[in-house]
Design a protein around this motif. Structure first.
Motif, PDB file in Angstrom:
ATOM      1  N   TYR A 205       0.827  -1.208   0.000  1.00  0.00           N
ATOM      2  CA  TYR A 205       0.000   0.000   0.000  1.00  0.00           C
ATOM      3  C   TYR A 205       0.866   1.264   0.000  1.00  0.00           C
ATOM      4  O   TYR A 205       0.591   2.207  -0.748  1.00  0.00           O
ATOM      5  CB  TYR A 205      -0.948  -0.002   1.200  1.00  0.00           C
ATOM      6  CG  TYR A 205      -1.851   1.203   1.226  1.00  0.00           C
ATOM      7  CD1 TYR A 205      -2.868   1.342   0.285  1.00  0.00           C
ATOM      8  CD2 TYR A 205      -1.675   2.198   2.173  1.00  0.00           C
ATOM      9  CE1 TYR A 205      -3.683   2.467   0.293  1.00  0.00           C
ATOM     10  CE2 TYR A 205      -2.492   3.312   2.188  1.00  0.00           C
ATOM     11  CZ  TYR A 205      -3.496   3.449   1.247  1.00  0.00           C
ATOM     12  OH  TYR A 205      -4.293   4.565   1.246  1.00  0.00           O
TER      13      TYR A 205
ATOM     14  N   TYR B 287       2.206   1.752  -3.409  1.00  0.00           N
ATOM     15  CA  TYR B 287       1.142   2.240  -4.280  1.00  0.00           C
ATOM     16  C   TYR B 287       0.963   3.748  -4.121  1.00  0.00           C
ATOM     17  O   TYR B 287       0.878   4.484  -5.113  1.00  0.00           O
ATOM     18  CB  TYR B 287      -0.165   1.500  -3.965  1.00  0.00           C
ATOM     19  CG  TYR B 287      -1.374   2.121  -4.602  1.00  0.00           C
ATOM     20  CD1 TYR B 287      -1.672   1.894  -5.940  1.00  0.00           C
ATOM     21  CD2 TYR B 287      -2.217   2.945  -3.863  1.00  0.00           C
ATOM     22  CE1 TYR B 287      -2.782   2.483  -6.525  1.00  0.00           C
ATOM     23  CE2 TYR B 287      -3.323   3.528  -4.443  1.00  0.00           C
ATOM     24  CZ  TYR B 287      -3.607   3.301  -5.775  1.00  0.00           C
ATOM     25  OH  TYR B 287      -4.700   3.898  -6.351  1.00  0.00           O
ATOM     26  N   LYS B 288       0.909   4.217  -2.867  1.00  0.00           N
ATOM     27  CA  LYS B 288       0.753   5.658  -2.629  1.00  0.00           C
ATOM     28  C   LYS B 288       1.932   6.428  -3.209  1.00  0.00           C
ATOM     29  O   LYS B 288       1.751   7.473  -3.830  1.00  0.00           O
ATOM     30  CB  LYS B 288       0.616   5.950  -1.125  1.00  0.00           C
ATOM     31  CG  LYS B 288      -0.691   5.503  -0.552  1.00  0.00           C
ATOM     32  CD  LYS B 288      -0.960   6.035   0.854  1.00  0.00           C
ATOM     33  CE  LYS B 288       0.210   5.903   1.783  1.00  0.00           C
ATOM     34  NZ  LYS B 288      -0.085   6.258   3.171  1.00  0.00           N
TER      35      LYS B 288
ATOM     36  N   THR C 125       1.716   6.461  -7.035  1.00  0.00           N
ATOM     37  CA  THR C 125       0.624   7.337  -7.472  1.00  0.00           C
ATOM     38  C   THR C 125       1.066   8.795  -7.407  1.00  0.00           C
ATOM     39  O   THR C 125       0.839   9.571  -8.345  1.00  0.00           O
ATOM     40  CB  THR C 125      -0.624   7.113  -6.605  1.00  0.00           C
ATOM     41  OG1 THR C 125      -1.021   5.742  -6.726  1.00  0.00           O
ATOM     42  CG2 THR C 125      -1.768   8.008  -7.032  1.00  0.00           C
ATOM     43  N   ARG C 126       1.723   9.186  -6.308  1.00  0.00           N
ATOM     44  CA  ARG C 126       2.232  10.567  -6.196  1.00  0.00           C
ATOM     45  C   ARG C 126       3.266  10.834  -7.280  1.00  0.00           C
ATOM     46  O   ARG C 126       3.281  11.912  -7.879  1.00  0.00           O
ATOM     47  CB  ARG C 126       2.860  10.799  -4.821  1.00  0.00           C
ATOM     48  CG  ARG C 126       1.888  11.124  -3.733  1.00  0.00           C
ATOM     49  CD  ARG C 126       2.578  11.686  -2.485  1.00  0.00           C
ATOM     50  NE  ARG C 126       3.789  10.989  -2.106  1.00  0.00           N
ATOM     51  CZ  ARG C 126       3.847   9.931  -1.296  1.00  0.00           C
ATOM     52  NH1 ARG C 126       2.751   9.448  -0.778  1.00  0.00           N
ATOM     53  NH2 ARG C 126       4.998   9.377  -0.996  1.00  0.00           N
ATOM     54  N   SER C 127       4.132   9.877  -7.543  1.00  0.00           N
ATOM     55  CA  SER C 127       5.184  10.056  -8.541  1.00  0.00           C
ATOM     56  C   SER C 127       4.593  10.231  -9.932  1.00  0.00           C
ATOM     57  O   SER C 127       5.060  11.055 -10.721  1.00  0.00           O
ATOM     58  CB  SER C 127       6.150   8.874  -8.536  1.00  0.00           C
ATOM     59  OG  SER C 127       6.811   8.795  -7.296  1.00  0.00           O
ATOM     60  N   ILE C 128       3.568   9.460 -10.253  1.00  0.00           N
ATOM     61  CA  ILE C 128       2.929   9.581 -11.564  1.00  0.00           C
ATOM     62  C   ILE C 128       2.239  10.932 -11.679  1.00  0.00           C
ATOM     63  O   ILE C 128       2.324  11.594 -12.718  1.00  0.00           O
ATOM     64  CB  ILE C 128       1.951   8.412 -11.796  1.00  0.00           C
ATOM     65  CG1 ILE C 128       2.755   7.128 -12.014  1.00  0.00           C
ATOM     66  CG2 ILE C 128       1.019   8.683 -12.970  1.00  0.00           C
ATOM     67  CD1 ILE C 128       1.939   5.863 -12.027  1.00  0.00           C
ATOM     68  N   ASN C 129       1.583  11.383 -10.626  1.00  0.00           N
ATOM     69  CA  ASN C 129       0.943  12.696 -10.656  1.00  0.00           C
ATOM     70  C   ASN C 129       1.978  13.798 -10.825  1.00  0.00           C
ATOM     71  O   ASN C 129       1.750  14.777 -11.531  1.00  0.00           O
ATOM     72  CB  ASN C 129       0.107  12.923  -9.398  1.00  0.00           C
ATOM     73  CG  ASN C 129      -1.153  12.083  -9.403  1.00  0.00           C
ATOM     74  OD1 ASN C 129      -1.651  11.702 -10.457  1.00  0.00           O
ATOM     75  ND2 ASN C 129      -1.663  11.769  -8.230  1.00  0.00           N
TER      76      ASN C 129
END
Length: 78
Positions: A59, A62-63, A66-70
């Protein structure tokens, strides 16, 4: 935990963990544990608790991803 999912430790890592458990019990509780008792505690942690730590790591990854992709989207040129 299913056998195929069980955490596999090298002999050296297992011995290090058993030693850490023995040291913890001695330093924190004044109890001297033998290898068998320490090994059983380690087995309990692996069998009953490790899955929760693993899932938390998944998890957290995943967080982070997700932040890196944003963040990657923020470098777009218009």
């Amino acid at each position: 935990m299913r056998d195929k999912d069980k955490i596999k430790l090298t002999k050296e890592k297992r011995e290090d963990m058993i030693s850490s458990i023995k040291e913890y019990f001695y330093n924190e509780r004044g109890e001297e544990l033998g290898d068998l008792a320490s090994s059983q505690i380690l087995n309990f942690i692996i069998d009953e608790l490790a899955l929760e730590f693993y899932n938390q790591g998944v998890y957290d990854s995943y967080k982070y991803m997700t932040r890196s992709i944003n963040d990657l989207l923020s470098v777009q040129k218009y």
